[in-house]
Structures are given as structure tokens and as C-alpha cells.
Design a protein around this motif. Structure first.
Motif, PDB file in Angstrom:
ATOM      1  N   LEU A 330       0.938  -1.203  -0.216  1.00  0.00           N
ATOM      2  CA  LEU A 330      -0.035  -0.122   0.181  1.00  0.00           C
ATOM      3  C   LEU A 330       0.854   1.319   0.007  1.00  0.00           C
ATOM      4  CD1 LEU A 330      -2.688  -0.783   2.724  1.00  0.00           C
ATOM      5  CD2 LEU A 330      -3.047  -0.858   0.161  1.00  0.00           C
ATOM      6  N   ALA A 331       1.883   1.321   0.846  1.00  0.00           N
ATOM      7  CA  ALA A 331       2.795   2.561   0.889  1.00  0.00           C
ATOM      8  C   ALA A 331       3.458   2.609  -0.393  1.00  0.00           C
ATOM      9  CB  ALA A 331       3.853   2.224   1.912  1.00  0.00           C
ATOM     10  N   ALA A 332       3.728   1.701  -1.153  1.00  0.00           N
ATOM     11  CA  ALA A 332       4.516   1.768  -2.469  1.00  0.00           C
ATOM     12  C   ALA A 332       3.676   2.215  -3.624  1.00  0.00           C
ATOM     13  CB  ALA A 332       5.100   0.650  -2.894  1.00  0.00           C
ATOM     14  N   SER A 333       2.200   2.660  -3.105  1.00  0.00           N
ATOM     15  CA  SER A 333       1.196   2.740  -4.080  1.00  0.00           C
ATOM     16  C   SER A 333       0.875   1.719  -4.922  1.00  0.00           C
ATOM     17  CB  SER A 333       1.733   4.015  -4.889  1.00  0.00           C
ATOM     18  OG  SER A 333       1.651   5.224  -4.222  1.00  0.00           O
ATOM     19  N   ALA A 334       1.077   0.659  -4.577  1.00  0.00           N
ATOM     20  CA  ALA A 334       0.946  -0.788  -5.261  1.00  0.00           C
ATOM     21  C   ALA A 334      -0.304  -1.245  -4.729  1.00  0.00           C
ATOM     22  CB  ALA A 334       2.036  -1.866  -5.306  1.00  0.00           C
ATOM     23  N   TYR A 335      -1.477  -0.449  -4.754  1.00  0.00           N
ATOM     24  CA  TYR A 335      -2.744  -0.833  -3.965  1.00  0.00           C
ATOM     25  C   TYR A 335      -3.393  -2.348  -4.718  1.00  0.00           C
ATOM     26  CZ  TYR A 335      -2.508   3.922  -2.317  1.00  0.00           C
ATOM     27  OH  TYR A 335      -1.906   5.062  -1.816  1.00  0.00           O
ATOM     28  N   SER A 336      -3.158  -2.365  -6.002  1.00  0.00           N
ATOM     29  CA  SER A 336      -3.689  -3.490  -6.656  1.00  0.00           C
ATOM     30  C   SER A 336      -2.871  -4.944  -6.285  1.00  0.00           C
ATOM     31  CB  SER A 336      -3.976  -3.562  -8.085  1.00  0.00           C
ATOM     32  OG  SER A 336      -2.371  -3.177  -8.578  1.00  0.00           O
ATOM     33  N   VAL A 337      -1.667  -4.796  -5.955  1.00  0.00           N
ATOM     34  CA  VAL A 337      -0.881  -5.558  -5.412  1.00  0.00           C
ATOM     35  C   VAL A 337      -1.277  -6.221  -3.969  1.00  0.00           C
ATOM     36  CG1 VAL A 337       1.373  -6.695  -5.035  1.00  0.00           C
ATOM     37  CG2 VAL A 337       0.832  -5.033  -6.982  1.00  0.00           C
ATOM     38  N   ALA A 338      -1.477  -5.111  -3.214  1.00  0.00           N
ATOM     39  CA  ALA A 338      -1.854  -5.413  -1.888  1.00  0.00           C
ATOM     40  C   ALA A 338      -3.424  -6.250  -1.830  1.00  0.00           C
ATOM     41  CB  ALA A 338      -1.894  -4.032  -1.049  1.00  0.00           C
ATOM     42  N   ILE A 339      -4.147  -5.551  -2.659  1.00  0.00           N
ATOM     43  CA  ILE A 339      -5.335  -6.440  -2.560  1.00  0.00           C
ATOM     44  C   ILE A 339      -5.225  -8.086  -3.360  1.00  0.00           C
ATOM     45  CG2 ILE A 339      -7.783  -6.278  -3.692  1.00  0.00           C
ATOM     46  CD1 ILE A 339      -7.268  -4.577  -1.571  1.00  0.00           C
ATOM     47  N   PHE A 340      -4.379  -7.976  -4.501  1.00  0.00           N
ATOM     48  CA  PHE A 340      -4.163  -9.306  -4.682  1.00  0.00           C
ATOM     49  C   PHE A 340      -3.430 -10.272  -3.914  1.00  0.00           C
ATOM     50  CE2 PHE A 340      -1.062 -11.699  -7.585  1.00  0.00           C
ATOM     51  CZ  PHE A 340      -1.707 -12.754  -8.093  1.00  0.00           C
ATOM     52  N   HIS A 341      -2.721  -9.611  -3.109  1.00  0.00           N
ATOM     53  CA  HIS A 341      -1.964 -10.604  -2.008  1.00  0.00           C
ATOM     54  C   HIS A 341      -2.925 -10.817  -0.894  1.00  0.00           C
ATOM     55  CE1 HIS A 341       1.182 -12.532   0.029  1.00  0.00           C
ATOM     56  NE2 HIS A 341       1.251 -11.984   1.152  1.00  0.00           N
ATOM     57  N   LEU A 342      -3.825  -9.950  -0.538  1.00  0.00           N
ATOM     58  CA  LEU A 342      -4.955 -10.289   0.241  1.00  0.00           C
ATOM     59  C   LEU A 342      -5.956 -11.257  -0.196  1.00  0.00           C
ATOM     60  CD1 LEU A 342      -7.367  -7.496   1.934  1.00  0.00           C
ATOM     61  CD2 LEU A 342      -8.366  -9.448   0.854  1.00  0.00           C
ATOM     62  N   MET A 343      -6.045 -11.494  -1.526  1.00  0.00           N
ATOM     63  CA  MET A 343      -6.978 -12.618  -2.111  1.00  0.00           C
ATOM     64  C   MET A 343      -6.184 -13.833  -1.804  1.00  0.00           C
ATOM     65  SD  MET A 343      -8.253 -13.147  -6.055  1.00  0.00           S
ATOM     66  CE  MET A 343      -6.387 -13.798  -6.429  1.00  0.00           C
ATOM     67  N   THR A 344      -5.004 -13.989  -2.469  1.00  0.00           N
ATOM     68  CA  THR A 344      -4.335 -15.154  -2.404  1.00  0.00           C
ATOM     69  C   THR A 344      -3.982 -15.634  -0.926  1.00  0.00           C
ATOM     70  OG1 THR A 344      -2.210 -14.256  -2.621  1.00  0.00           O
ATOM     71  CG2 THR A 344      -3.082 -14.775  -4.568  1.00  0.00           C
ATOM     72  N   HIS A 345      -3.677 -14.671  -0.207  1.00  0.00           N
ATOM     73  CA  HIS A 345      -3.379 -14.960   1.355  1.00  0.00           C
ATOM     74  C   HIS A 345      -4.645 -15.664   2.072  1.00  0.00           C
ATOM     75  CE1 HIS A 345      -3.069 -13.622   5.694  1.00  0.00           C
ATOM     76  NE2 HIS A 345      -2.104 -14.260   5.456  1.00  0.00           N
ATOM     77  N   ALA A 346      -5.918 -14.957   1.744  1.00  0.00           N
ATOM     78  CA  ALA A 346      -7.035 -15.538   2.254  1.00  0.00           C
ATOM     79  C   ALA A 346      -6.985 -16.913   2.073  1.00  0.00           C
ATOM     80  CB  ALA A 346      -8.220 -14.667   1.749  1.00  0.00           C
ATOM     81  N   PHE A 347      -6.971 -17.513   0.632  1.00  0.00           N
ATOM     82  CA  PHE A 347      -7.226 -18.753   0.494  1.00  0.00           C
ATOM     83  C   PHE A 347      -6.055 -19.648   1.188  1.00  0.00           C
ATOM     84  CE2 PHE A 347      -8.686 -17.007  -3.594  1.00  0.00           C
ATOM     85  CZ  PHE A 347     -10.041 -17.072  -3.230  1.00  0.00           C
ATOM     86  N   PHE A 348      -4.706 -19.446   1.307  1.00  0.00           N
ATOM     87  CA  PHE A 348      -3.698 -20.230   1.815  1.00  0.00           C
ATOM     88  C   PHE A 348      -3.692 -20.208   3.424  1.00  0.00           C
ATOM     89  CE2 PHE A 348      -0.767 -16.902   0.028  1.00  0.00           C
ATOM     90  CZ  PHE A 348      -0.254 -16.521   1.222  1.00  0.00           C
ATOM     91  N   LYS A 349      -4.023 -18.888   3.770  1.00  0.00           N
ATOM     92  CA  LYS A 349      -3.988 -18.940   5.204  1.00  0.00           C
ATOM     93  C   LYS A 349      -5.129 -19.656   5.868  1.00  0.00           C
ATOM     94  CE  LYS A 349      -1.340 -17.480   7.258  1.00  0.00           C
ATOM     95  NZ  LYS A 349      -0.881 -16.288   7.241  1.00  0.00           N
ATOM     96  N   ALA A 350      -6.521 -19.428   4.876  1.00  0.00           N
ATOM     97  CA  ALA A 350      -7.461 -20.212   5.635  1.00  0.00           C
ATOM     98  C   ALA A 350      -7.275 -21.710   5.565  1.00  0.00           C
ATOM     99  CB  ALA A 350      -8.873 -19.957   5.020  1.00  0.00           C
ATOM    100  N   LEU A 351      -6.565 -22.172   4.564  1.00  0.00           N
ATOM    101  CA  LEU A 351      -6.080 -23.639   4.297  1.00  0.00           C
ATOM    102  C   LEU A 351      -5.255 -24.148   5.420  1.00  0.00           C
ATOM    103  CD1 LEU A 351      -5.630 -26.207   2.977  1.00  0.00           C
ATOM    104  CD2 LEU A 351      -4.054 -24.985   1.424  1.00  0.00           C
TER     105      LEU A 351
END
Length: 671
Positions: A330-351
Motif C-alpha cells: 500500500l505504501a508503495a502505491s501498489a494498491y492492486s498488489v496489496a489486494i491481490f496478496h490479500l486474495m491469495t493470502h485469504a485462500f492459503f491462510k484459511a487452508l
């Protein structure tokens, strides 16, 4: 499409009400079927919304006007765009897996209906947060997820540790929410609106507005507003130093640990900052502040995962570290990357959380990894899915976590925000740390010597069972671990599939297409994402190129180190801990931050309270105002009583003296 939006938001609420208020009438089966149906409807409506948004259809508008205060209108409304649709699908898909998993995990719990009601209410709260089109509704969802997390962390309310943990989470989040309220207050005061669209449109005009905080010091209005809003995110998304509540949230049942850590509460702060990108992009100071906080969280919270022995706490500290990665993006203005990692992280962290819960079931509710080992032979489905989640977490090429984590590292590398150098070092070093604690956990649980079935050790571990204090836990000498039922393993398999394929499928459109074009604003001066786009040649090329990069070799080094220390030479870790005892104690005591909070903040609050009680309540209010006025009245009455003798001659003389004095005061001015 409004019907789909309403179904997505309110179907989980209906299920929660039925299971919560009529749980006794519908029974255990009725409670889980009605809540699962509600979340499944919400997931289907969210998918429908996503496909509709991809077709170019968005929505922004009010559904209900709640209040009008002069020129300020407070409404309930939805903002449906690609960012919202993505979050809707992530929240509902993970929540659906957790609901199904809960049938097996909580099968013997007496609070079965109540638990389903809570987790369904949690889903509704998060949906209202992500679908909001104004700050007031955002704040409603923000506080609602905090309230339900309090109820769920303390679900087993007969355990003192659970009550302590949920109170801690509630209070720490109140600290962050205080800053959040101040930020919203500044928005209302200077922008005159709570509507996102109106605020974002007016933001460039107020970019140079100054705010006098104290004395003659002037601060940028947007800098102060953004930092206040981010302080709220620090509480919800557990950023240093407001992270202390998250590891203790493990006192709740494992399904809610997965829901909190993967898709709901902790992602709220990341989503909020991405949604507020039109504001944050106008304050480089705020972005620099976010960069430093995220970097500290990403690296130093990862260190704590290395010394944990409770399987759920290792995954919890992993969540803290990964949230730090998202914050740095987010700080690097890579907001889309942050949301992308949020999505992938949601799957493997729930797993990983649900896999840890499956291990706990197989171990008869023993969570201490020192009592495990060799479970691979007895729990094959849990083993392979847990391995997939671990590979995704450490960023193994072609797994989902690789694409999102690698893009974060590269975005920070190209960022020119002050503090980006420290951020790049933190996320790069964090790759080795993540691989070390992740595969330490994996090897201790599934490989090596079987340590279960021995006499119970006097370890300081917690047991994830509602009857924690009511008997023996762990495997006895004649017991063996067992695989979990299908209702537990099927969600693991589905999440494992998502943990493998979601990154490769989504990276192109989400990061280098126009998927978030109308949802996220990035200033031209912040060119990290533009530089990344120049080097983008497809997901296959990115995976092959990874073999030549530092993150891959650091992750491999972490895995090899974990294998050497916990499989090849399992006696070495104890020697290292003994040789570096001060460092080990520092990590084992979580940098003494809990102790610092107890002494400085909690102790300071108690000291202040005692001071106000003794100085304010006892001395001023009771002593001076109440008792003092009574004593003054008594003294004055005593003086007057001296003149009340009951003798007529005394009264007559007093009257004569009074008349004489009165005449004297009248005559003297005339002379």
C-alpha cells in the motif's frame, strides 16, 4: 442487480438471526443449514456481481437515507466496482468453507447454534464494510466486525484466558478506532460530506490545506486525516504496535481463527486504505509512515513465529507478517498488489488454519507441536493440503502466494517513497524468515520422530476445546492420530486448489490490466506499478524467471535450514536457544510489548484512575464540594446559633444597635 446486492449483504444476516434467536427450535442441523444456505446465497450473488462488474456494470448510490443534519446526509448505500466485487467474493468464499468445516470441528460443542449465528453475523458485518459507499456505513461495518470478533474470541467464556483475550482485542482496537473516528471527523469538518465520491472529488482542492494542531505548527490536512485513518487500520489489520491482540485471538475456536485471519477483520484495514487511495496518494508523508510501520510488522513479527510451539500461534504470527507485506505494498502505491496478496493470502491462510484445526482434531485437541511428529502417515489429506498451503505461503514459484509476494517485493524495490529502502530489506529478509518458521512447523508436525502418545509434558500450551479445563487432552499411550471427517477435509481440498491456481489466473488482469482502473487511484509521480508493467511478460515467464532471483533462493535456504534443524539435527535448536538465551527470551516474551503495555498503559491508566479517585473524587468532590459545603453550613449555623439566645432583652438591644448603625450609615454621608 440491486436484488443481488441485497442478497449478498443480507442473506448471512437472516441466517444469523434464525440460528441465534431460534436455535433451540431449529436444532443443530437447522442452525448449520440455514447459515450455510445464507452464506452460499451471498457467495452466489457475489459471483454474479463480479461477472456483472467485469461486463462493465457498476453501481454507486443510496438505498436508504438514515438522517439529514443541516447539509450533511447520512445514508445506507452501496458502491459496487471491481474492488468491492473482489472483496465480496473473497469474504463469502472463505466464509462458506469455514461454515462447512465448522460442522465437523464444533460437532460436540454445546454452543453449536450460537457459534453458527456469530460467524454468519461476522460475514454480514464484513460485507456491509466492503460494500459501503460512505464513511458512516464503513464505520458501522468496522465496529460490527470488532464487536463480533469480541464475541467469537471469547466464545468459550468459561475460560479466563479467552475472556482476557477478547477484552484485549476489544481494547486495543478501541485505540485504533479512536484515530479512525478522528479521521472521519476531519473528513466531515473539511469536506462537508460522508460520501466517498464527493470526498474523493474534493480532495485535490484541499491538497494544500493546512491544519493547526498546536501552537504555530501547521500540518497538511490530508496528511493528518490519512494518518488518523491508518491508525484505525493499524488496529483492525494488527500492525505494530497495535498487533498485540491478534496472537491471543487464538483462544477462539479454530474456524473463527481462520475467518478472522484470512478474510474478514484483519483485511478490513488493507481494504480501507486501498479504497481511500485518492486521499493517500496526495500525502507522501502518510505513505512513508505506512511504509515504516508495515516493514517493521513484516519482519519482526515473522521472527516471533520461529519460537512458537503452539501450531495455531505460528500461523497467527505468519498472518501478522503477511499483513505487513500488504501494508508495505500500500505504501508503495501498489494498491492492486496489496489486494491481490490479500486474495491469495485469504485462500492459503484459511487452508493453513483449517489444516491446523484438522491436526488438532487428530491429536485429540493437543496444539503443542512438540507432542506431534510423523502425522503424515495417519493424516494424508491434511498432510498434502497443509504442504500446499505452506508452499504457497513461502512463495514457491507457480503457487498463488509466489505471484503476489514477488510482486510486493518488486514494487517496493522500485518505489521512491521515503523509507522504501528499509521496506525492501524487510520484505526480502522476511522471505527467509517465513520459510524457516513455516517449514519448522511443517516438519515438526508431519515428519520426524513420532512424539505423541507420551506422558503429558508441562508445556505452556493452550488447548482448543470448549471443555479445556475438564480433563486430559492429547493422545494416550495406546491412541493414534486419525484423519478428520470429510466435512473437514473437503474444504481443505477446495482451498488447496485455490491456493495453487488463483495467483496465475488473476495476476494479469488484476495487476497489469484495467481491472482496478476505476477503483484505485495512483499518482503519476508514484511509478512503481508502471515499472512493474514494463517487466511483465506473463505468469509462466515470471515463474521461470523466479529461479534466478533472491526471493527464491532465500525461501529455499529457509526450507533447508528448517529441515537441517528439525529433521537432520533436531538437538541443535535447543543448543542455539541456550547459546543465545537473551535473544530467545526476547522473542519468547514477544519483545516484552505485552509487559510494556501492562506496566505503561494499563498501569498508567490504573495510576491515573487512582489519582482521579483520590484527588478528584475523594478530595475535591467528596471532601471539598460535598463534605466541605456541609461543614461550612454547619459552621455558619453554629455562629448564627450564638445570637439565638431566646431572651427578649437581648433581641431588643440587638435591634437598637442595628437601628443605630443604620442611621449612622445614612447620616455620615450627609455631614
Amino acid at each position: 442487480m440491486k436484488t443481488a446486492y441485497l442478497l449478498a449483504a443480507f442473506a448471512p444476516l437472516i441466517g444469523s438471526i434464525v440460528a441465534g434467536l431460534f436455535g433451540r427450535q431449529v436444532g443443530r442441523a437447522g442452525a448449520h443449514w440455514v447459515t450455510i444456505a445464507g452464506v452460499a446465497i451471498s457467495f452466489a450473488a457475489s459471483l454474479w456481481t463480479l461477472f456483472d462488474v467485469l461486463g462493465g456494470n457498476t453501481f454507486e448510490g443510496a438505498l436508504y437515507t438514515w438522517s439529514v443534519l443541516n447539509d450533511l446526509t447520512i445514508e445506507v448505500g452501496f458502491l459496487i466496482d471491481p474492488l468491492t466485487a473482489t472483496m465480496m467474493c473473497v469474504v463469502t468464499s472463505v466464509s462458506l468453507m469455514v461454515h462447512i468445516y465448522t460442522i465437523g470441528y464444533m460437532a460436540d460443542d454445546p454452543g453449536y447454534q450460537r457459534f453458527f449465528s456469530y460467524i454468519s453475523l461476522f460475514t454480514f458485518s464484513m460485507m456491509m464494510l466492503v460494500m459501503a459507499n460512505n464513511f458512516m456505513q464503513l464505520f458501522f461495518g468496522w465496529e460490527a466486525v470488532g464487536l463480533v470478533s469480541y464475541l467469537l474470541i471469547g466464545f468459550w467464556y468459561t475460560r479466563p484466558t479467552a475472556i482476557y483475550a477478547n477484552l484485549k482485542a476489544f481494547l486495543v482496537n478501541r485505540v485504533g478506532d479512536f484515530g479512525f473516528v478522528l479521521g472521519i471527523g476531519l473528513v466531515v469538518a473539511y469536506f462537508g460530506s460522508l460520501d466517498y465520491g464527493e470526498v474523493f472529488a474534493a480532495a485535490p482542492e484541499l491538497a494544500d490545506e493546512q491544519l493547526g494542531l498546536w501552537g504555530s505548527t501547521q500540518w497538511s490536512l490530508l496528511t493528518v486525516t490519512c494518518i488518523c485513518l491508518f491508525i484505525g487500520a493499524m488496529g483492525k489489520s494488527a500492525q505494530f504496535p497495535l498487533h498485540v491482540w491478534l496472537p491471543d485471538s487464538m483462544e477462539g475456536p479454530t474456524p473463527i481463527s481462520a475467518l478472522i485471519h484470512a478474510a474478514t477483520m484483519v483485511t478490513a484495514g488493507i481494504f480501507m486504505v486501498a479504497r481511500m487511495s485518492p486521499l493517500f496518494e496526495l500525502s507522501e508523508t502518510a505513505l512513508s509512515f505506512i511504509m515504516v510501520i508495515g516493514a517493521i510488522t513484516a519482519l519482526f513479527m515473522g521472527f516471533l513465529g520461529i519460537v512458537q510451539n503452539d501450531i495455531k500461534r505460528v500461523v497467527a504470527y505468519s498472518t501478522l507478517s503477511q499483513l505487513g507485506y500488504m501494508t508495505v505494498a500500500l505504501a508503495a502505491s501498489a494498491y492492486s498488489v496489496a489486494i491481490f496478496h490479500l486474495m491469495t493470502h485469504a485462500f492459503f491462510k484459511a487452508l493453513l488454519f483449517l489444516g491446523a484445526g484438522s491436526v488438532i482434531i487428530g491429536m485429540h485437541h493437543d496444539q503443542d507441536m512438540r507432542n506431534m511428529g510423523g502425522l503424515r502417515r495417519f493424516m494424508p489429506v491434511t498432510w498434502i493440503t497443509f504442504l500446499i498451503g505452506s508452499l504457497a505461503l513461502i512463495g514457491t514459484p507457480f503457487f498463488s502466494g509466489f505471484y503476489s509476494k514477488d510482486m510486493i517485493i518488486e514494487a517496493v524495490r522500485y518505489s521512491e517513497i521515503p523509507g522504501a529502502g528499509f521496506g525492501y530489506f524487510a520484505v526480502l529478509a522476511g522471505v527467509f524468515v517465513t520459510a524457516l518458521y513455516t517449514f519448522r512447523m511443517y516438519f515438526m508436525v508431519f515428519h520426524g520422530e513420532s512424539r505423541w502418545g507420551r506422558a503429558q509434558h508441562d508445556h505452556d500450551h493452550d488447548h482448543d476445546a470448549s471443555h479445556d479445563d475438564a480433563g486430559h487432552h492429547g493422545l494416550g499411550p495406546n491412541d493414534k492420530p486419525h484423519e478428520s471427517p470429510r466435512v473437514v477435509t473437503v474444504p481443505l481440498v477446495l482451498l488447496a486448489i485455490a491456493s495453487v491456481v488463483s495467483g496465475a489466473i488473476a495476476i494479469g488482469p488484476m495487476l497489469f490490466g484495467d481491472f482496478f482502473a476505476n477503483s484505485i487511484v495512483v499518482a503519476e509521480s508514484h511509478g512503481a506499478m508502471a515499472t512493474l508493467a514494463e517487466h511483465w511478460h506473463g505468469w509462466v515467464d515470471l515463474g521461470m524467471h523466479a529461479l534466478k532471483t533472491w526471493p527464491f533462493w532465500l525461501a529455499l535456504a529457509g526450507v533447508v535450514t528448517a529441515w537441517f534443524l528439525y529433521i537432520a539435527q533436531p538437538g541443535i535448536p535447543a543448543s542455539i536457544a541456550s547459546a543465545f538465551a537473551p535473544v530467545y527470551r526476547l522473542l519468547d516474551n514477544k519483545y516484552y510489548l505485552d509487559r510494556l503495555n501492562e506496566i505503561l498503559f494499563a498501569g498508567g491508566a490504573r495510576l491515573l484512575g487512582r489519582g482521579l479517585w483520590r484527588g478528584g473524587d475523594q478530595t475535591i468532590i467528596d471532601g471539598l464540594i460535598v463534605n466541605g459545603s456541609a461543614r461550612l453550613t454547619g459552621w455558619f449555623s453554629g455562629v448564627l446559633r450564638l445570637a439565638q439566645t431566646g431572651h427578649l432583652n437581648t433581641y431588643a438591644i440587638t435591634m437598637i444597635i442595628g437601628v443605630a448603625l443604620l442611621m449612622l450609615f445614612v447620616i455620615l454621608p450627609l455631614l
